[in-house]
Scaffold this motif. Structure first.
Motif, PDB file in Angstrom:
ATOM      1  N   ALA A 146       0.817  -1.216   0.000  1.00 32.31           N
ATOM      2  CA  ALA A 146       0.000   0.000   0.000  1.00 32.31           C
ATOM      3  C   ALA A 146       0.852   1.268   0.000  1.00 32.31           C
ATOM      4  CB  ALA A 146      -0.923   0.008   1.214  1.00 32.31           C
ATOM      5  N   GLN A 147       2.150   1.120   0.205  1.00 34.11           N
ATOM      6  CA  GLN A 147       3.096   2.242   0.290  1.00 34.11           C
ATOM      7  C   GLN A 147       2.644   3.258   1.337  1.00 34.11           C
ATOM      8  OE1 GLN A 147       3.888   3.778  -3.663  1.00 34.11           O
ATOM      9  NE2 GLN A 147       5.038   1.951  -4.211  1.00 34.11           N
ATOM     10  N   THR A 148       2.457   2.750   2.573  1.00 37.02           N
ATOM     11  CA  THR A 148       2.026   3.613   3.665  1.00 37.02           C
ATOM     12  C   THR A 148       2.927   3.453   4.883  1.00 37.02           C
ATOM     13  OG1 THR A 148       0.504   1.934   4.529  1.00 37.02           O
ATOM     14  CG2 THR A 148      -0.411   3.574   2.985  1.00 37.02           C
ATOM     15  N   LEU A 149       2.962   4.504   5.677  1.00 42.89           N
ATOM     16  CA  LEU A 149       3.635   4.520   6.975  1.00 42.89           C
ATOM     17  C   LEU A 149       2.629   4.990   8.008  1.00 42.89           C
ATOM     18  CD1 LEU A 149       6.112   4.627   8.965  1.00 42.89           C
ATOM     19  CD2 LEU A 149       6.426   6.989   8.182  1.00 42.89           C
ATOM     20  N   GLU A 150       2.496   4.227   9.084  1.00 42.45           N
ATOM     21  CA  GLU A 150       1.694   4.643  10.240  1.00 42.45           C
ATOM     22  C   GLU A 150       2.645   4.736  11.418  1.00 42.45           C
ATOM     23  OE1 GLU A 150      -2.243   2.663  11.093  1.00 42.45           O
ATOM     24  OE2 GLU A 150      -1.392   1.323   9.573  1.00 42.45           O
ATOM     25  N   VAL A 151       2.570   5.832  12.151  1.00 37.08           N
ATOM     26  CA  VAL A 151       3.399   6.035  13.328  1.00 37.08           C
ATOM     27  C   VAL A 151       2.480   6.070  14.542  1.00 37.08           C
ATOM     28  CG1 VAL A 151       4.996   7.596  14.497  1.00 37.08           C
ATOM     29  CG2 VAL A 151       5.135   7.305  12.003  1.00 37.08           C
ATOM     30  N   LEU A 152       2.772   5.196  15.512  1.00 40.80           N
ATOM     31  CA  LEU A 152       1.977   5.126  16.730  1.00 40.80           C
ATOM     32  C   LEU A 152       2.841   5.510  17.916  1.00 40.80           C
ATOM     33  CD1 LEU A 152       0.985   2.834  14.629  1.00 40.80           C
ATOM     34  CD2 LEU A 152      -0.363   2.048  16.535  1.00 40.80           C
ATOM     35  N   ALA A 184       9.366   7.890  -0.593  1.00 42.01           N
ATOM     36  CA  ALA A 184       9.597   7.270  -1.905  1.00 42.01           C
ATOM     37  C   ALA A 184      10.807   6.339  -1.869  1.00 42.01           C
ATOM     38  CB  ALA A 184       9.804   8.356  -2.965  1.00 42.01           C
ATOM     39  N   ILE A 185      11.770   6.633  -1.016  1.00 46.07           N
ATOM     40  CA  ILE A 185      12.963   5.794  -0.895  1.00 46.07           C
ATOM     41  C   ILE A 185      12.609   4.388  -0.405  1.00 46.07           C
ATOM     42  CG2 ILE A 185      15.112   5.523   0.444  1.00 46.07           C
ATOM     43  CD1 ILE A 185      15.331   8.621   0.285  1.00 46.07           C
ATOM     44  N   LEU A 186      11.562   4.282   0.403  1.00 42.28           N
ATOM     45  CA  LEU A 186      11.180   2.982   0.965  1.00 42.28           C
ATOM     46  C   LEU A 186      10.617   2.027  -0.078  1.00 42.28           C
ATOM     47  CD1 LEU A 186       9.423   4.074   4.271  1.00 42.28           C
ATOM     48  CD2 LEU A 186      11.861   3.801   3.800  1.00 42.28           C
TER      49      LEU A 186
END
Length: 189
Positions: A146-152, A184-186
């Motif tokens: 999904a090309q997502t980052l979630e920070v908790l 985008a690097i990820l």
């Protein structure tokens, strides 16, 4: 009449050690979970995060330093044996890596789980609860598909989402918000 429930014996570290080398074994709440080694997309994202965070936070190049960041460390936290994709400890809590042990007994300050179809449910539920029990301050969920980052961020006894980002966004993600991270690097191959 209540149905009979078969109680399985609690998993032990010996169960993890008996697994073949091509899998990852973890114990959460006394139950053994076995996952395949990370697929290439998964490994690419985890490696990219380590490459981006390492110089400024582990080495102090272009950032504040003060962290120890490791790939796939084995964490023994109470009865849980967890293997996050990445984990980081503030140097004031872990000044040196304990090289005489095969695993870590000090809970990390930050963990990153790169989600895959075979691990996402476990990562988002039972492992997240184990991280909260052990007071891990931040958890990142990275989804390469999904090309997502979630920070908790840990807020009392539960996690609160403090950032969601996707695709090629540039973000400052806790606890590494001293630098801008180009997502985008990820996803690059």
């Amino acid at each position: 009449m209540m149905p009979m429930t078969r109680m399985l014996p609690e998993a032990t570290y010996a169960d993890v050690l008996a697994l073949p080398e091509h899998v990852v074994g973890e114990i959460v709440d006394g139950e053994l979970f076995v996952s395949p080694r990370p697929a290439p997309r998964h490994a690419l994202a985890a490696s990219a995060i380590g490459e981006e965070l390492g110089p400024p936070f582990k080495r102090g190049r272009g950032g504040p330093g003060g962290w120890m960041i490791l790939s796939e460390p084995e964490l023994h936290l109470g009865r849980d044996v967890l293997v996050p994709d990445l984990a980081g400890w503030r140097r004031e809590r872990m000044p040196e890596v304990p090289v005489d042990e095969a695993y870590f007994t000090l809970a990390a300050d930050w963990v990153c789980e790169v989600l895959s179809p075979s691990t996402a449910r476990l990562d988002r539920t039972r492992k997240l609860a184990a991280y909260a029990r052990n007071r891990v301050g931040h958890v990142w969920f990275v989804d390469g598909l999904a090309q997502t980052l979630e920070v908790l961020r840990l807020d009392a006894d539960t996690y609160r989402i403090v950032l969601t980002a996707a695709a090629a966004e540039r973000v400052r993600a806790e606890p590494f918000d001293a630098i801008e991270l180009d997502l985008a690097i990820l996803w690059q191959r």
